[in-house]
Enzyme design. Structure first.
Site, PDB file in Angstrom:
ATOM      1  N   ASP A 143     -27.375  41.321  15.146  1.00 15.55           N
ATOM      2  CA  ASP A 143     -26.567  41.559  13.940  1.00 15.55           C
ATOM      3  C   ASP A 143     -27.200  42.594  13.033  1.00 15.55           C
ATOM      4  OD1 ASP A 143     -24.387  40.002  14.127  1.00 15.55           O
ATOM      5  OD2 ASP A 143     -25.023  38.465  12.704  1.00 15.55           O
ATOM      6  N   CYS A 197      -9.232  29.514  27.470  1.00 16.26           N
ATOM      7  CA  CYS A 197      -8.571  28.844  26.341  1.00 16.26           C
ATOM      8  C   CYS A 197      -7.262  28.188  26.790  1.00 16.26           C
ATOM      9  CB  CYS A 197      -8.271  29.846  25.224  1.00 16.26           C
ATOM     10  SG  CYS A 197      -9.684  30.252  24.192  1.00 16.26           S
ATOM     11  N   CYS A 200      -4.298  26.020  24.757  1.00 19.59           N
ATOM     12  CA  CYS A 200      -4.865  25.447  23.523  1.00 19.59           C
ATOM     13  C   CYS A 200      -4.689  26.421  22.355  1.00 19.59           C
ATOM     14  CB  CYS A 200      -6.349  25.162  23.740  1.00 19.59           C
ATOM     15  SG  CYS A 200      -7.207  24.595  22.265  1.00 19.59           S
ATOM     16  N   CYS A 203      -7.754  25.965  17.237  1.00 22.55           N
ATOM     17  CA  CYS A 203      -8.432  26.722  16.179  1.00 22.55           C
ATOM     18  C   CYS A 203      -7.418  27.440  15.292  1.00 22.55           C
ATOM     19  CB  CYS A 203      -9.407  27.720  16.787  1.00 22.55           C
ATOM     20  SG  CYS A 203      -8.662  28.793  18.026  1.00 22.55           S
ATOM     21  N   CYS A 207      -7.141  26.402  11.142  1.00 28.43           N
ATOM     22  CA  CYS A 207      -7.768  27.310  10.171  1.00 28.43           C
ATOM     23  C   CYS A 207      -7.230  27.035   8.767  1.00 28.43           C
ATOM     24  CB  CYS A 207      -7.501  28.766  10.558  1.00 28.43           C
ATOM     25  SG  CYS A 207      -8.165  29.921   9.337  1.00 28.43           S
ATOM     26  N   CYS A 223     -10.501  35.039   5.950  1.00 29.35           N
ATOM     27  CA  CYS A 223     -11.456  34.059   6.490  1.00 29.35           C
ATOM     28  C   CYS A 223     -12.415  33.596   5.388  1.00 29.35           C
ATOM     29  CB  CYS A 223     -12.237  34.724   7.632  1.00 29.35           C
ATOM     30  SG  CYS A 223     -13.493  33.663   8.348  1.00 29.35           S
TER      31      CYS A 223
HETATM   32 FE1  SF4 Z   1      -9.750  28.595  22.668  1.00 31.59          FE
HETATM   33 FE2  SF4 Z   1      -9.408  28.050  20.062  1.00 31.59          FE
HETATM   34 FE3  SF4 Z   1      -8.752  26.195  21.873  1.00 31.59          FE
HETATM   35 FE4  SF4 Z   1     -11.330  26.801  21.448  1.00 31.59          FE
HETATM   36  S1  SF4 Z   1      -9.903  25.847  19.953  1.00 31.59           S
HETATM   37  S2  SF4 Z   1     -10.310  26.559  23.470  1.00 31.59           S
HETATM   38  S3  SF4 Z   1     -11.203  29.002  20.986  1.00 31.59           S
HETATM   39  S4  SF4 Z   1      -7.797  28.215  21.600  1.00 31.59           S
END
Ligand code: SF4
Length: 361
Positions: A143, A197, A200, A203, A207, A223
């Protein structure tokens, strides 16, 4: 950085190269990294997407992310003659977090990762120089420069970039610090892993500030890791409620990820005590808002010694604590918030008045 002495090492690949790669891998794991992979040092070819991301203003005040773009996109502009990128990862928090909503992002609760990883990368550099069949050039980054660590980690087969934009390692999850070492030593590249992923979208849905305009794309200006850490001025009022009672960063998109919450996960062994250095310090595990609001600059300086928390600066942490107080619904915080409302700092006073208004409603 080791001296750039040059020398043609292209003959290192082949069976000799495979043996060398094995020794480099063993060296990295022996130095405490949990994962390591190699990629060919070549242009990333993501220039259009990155420029588009910047042009849409998604980097906010982080103008430095748009600077030195040509170097970011081609490691050979950073280290002339570079042939390989060694990507390494160090797990910092594989255990499922009991509290899904900590006040401080997990990565910042312990010793500054730049120090812990930087130290290990320097050792890896020295070991690589010793292993190489001739003089080599190297350059290490955590970083700290125009190198896209996560892109290289994906190319080096450490994992895939999840819909939350984090690197997901299929064994270790995404609570990983990444570092890269560029070198003109040729190493056989690893294969990139497929995106797992699937359907799914945990996330994206979880958020708190709706920061993902689409899968794999983060609008940094929304964010909470940006508004609580990188943003220097006032947090836009429309974004304050989403912060909840967090004061530094946010882990929600990682905390809900099934690759982090799988049952039976155990942290890897820690023979060198690296994870112990990264483990949460008592003061930062879940500090009370009352304590944060009472901090003076000297106490803050002491409490954040060798900590990544310094990045938000003292005023930034207080600003965040005032927003968190306003969201807390805790009337006991009113006197501390009022002190800031009547204090000399106009930015803090404005955030304190906002918090008071909410607390007294
Ligand atoms: Fe992918 Fe987000 Fe599901 Fe994790 S939470 S597997 S990053 S879609």
């Amino acid at each position: 950085m080791a001296p750039a002495l040059g020398g043609d090492l292209s003959g290192a690949v082949g069976s000799h190269g495979a043996g060398l790669a094995q020794r480099v891998r063993a060296l990295a794991l022996g130095l405490g990294f949990d994962t390591v992979g190699f990629a060919r040092a070549e242009p990333l070819g993501r220039g259009d997407a990155l420029r588009d991301w910047h042009e849409r203003g998604r980097a906010g005040e982080m103008a430095y992310l748009g600077a030195r773009m040509e170097e970011r996109l081609d490691p050979r502009r950073v280290l002339p003659g570079a042939r390989s990128v060694i990507a390494v990862g160090l797990v910092y928090g594989p255990e499922p977090l009991a509290d899904l909503d900590p006040r401080i992002s997990r990565y910042a609760m312990g010793e500054d990762y730049h120090d812990v990883l930087g130290d290990r990368l320097r050792a890896l550099e020295a070991g690589l120089v010793a292993l190489a069949p001739g003089p080599i050039a190297t350059r290490a980054y955590v970083d700290t420069g125009p190198v896209l660590e996560r892109e290289w980690a994906v190319r080096a087969g450490l994992g895939w970039q999840g819909k939350n934009t984090c690197l997901i390692d299929p064994v270790h999850g995404s609570y990983l610090f990444l570092g890269v070492l560029l070198t003109d030593l040729e190493l056989p590249p690893d294969e990139a892993l497929p995106d797992r992923c699937g359907s799914c979208r945990a996330c994206l849905d979880a958020c708190p500030s709706d920061a993902f305009p689409e899968p794999h794309v983060l609008d940094a200006t929304r964010c909470l890791s940006y508004t609580t850490i990188e943003l220097r001025g006032a947090v836009p009022e429309a974004q304050r409620q989403a912060q909840g009672t967090r004061v530094y960063g946010c882990d929600v998109c990682q905390a809900v990820c099934p690759w982090n919450t799988r049952a039976g996960r155990r942290p890897p062994p820690d023979p060198l005590g690296l994870r112990a250095r990264l483990a949460p310090r008592d003061a930062w595990l879940q500090p009370t808002l009352a304590w944060l609001l009472d901090l003076d600059e000297e106490s803050w300086r002491k409490a954040t010694r060798r900590s990544a928390l310094r990045r938000a600066r003292f005023g930034g942490l207080l600003r965040n604590a005032l927003i968190a107080a306003g969201n807390s619904g805790d009337p006991a915080l009113v006197p501390a918030v009022r002190r800031h409302a009547e204090g000399p700092d106009p930015l803090l006073a404005e955030h304190a008045r906002w918090a008071l208004d909410r607390l007294q409603r």
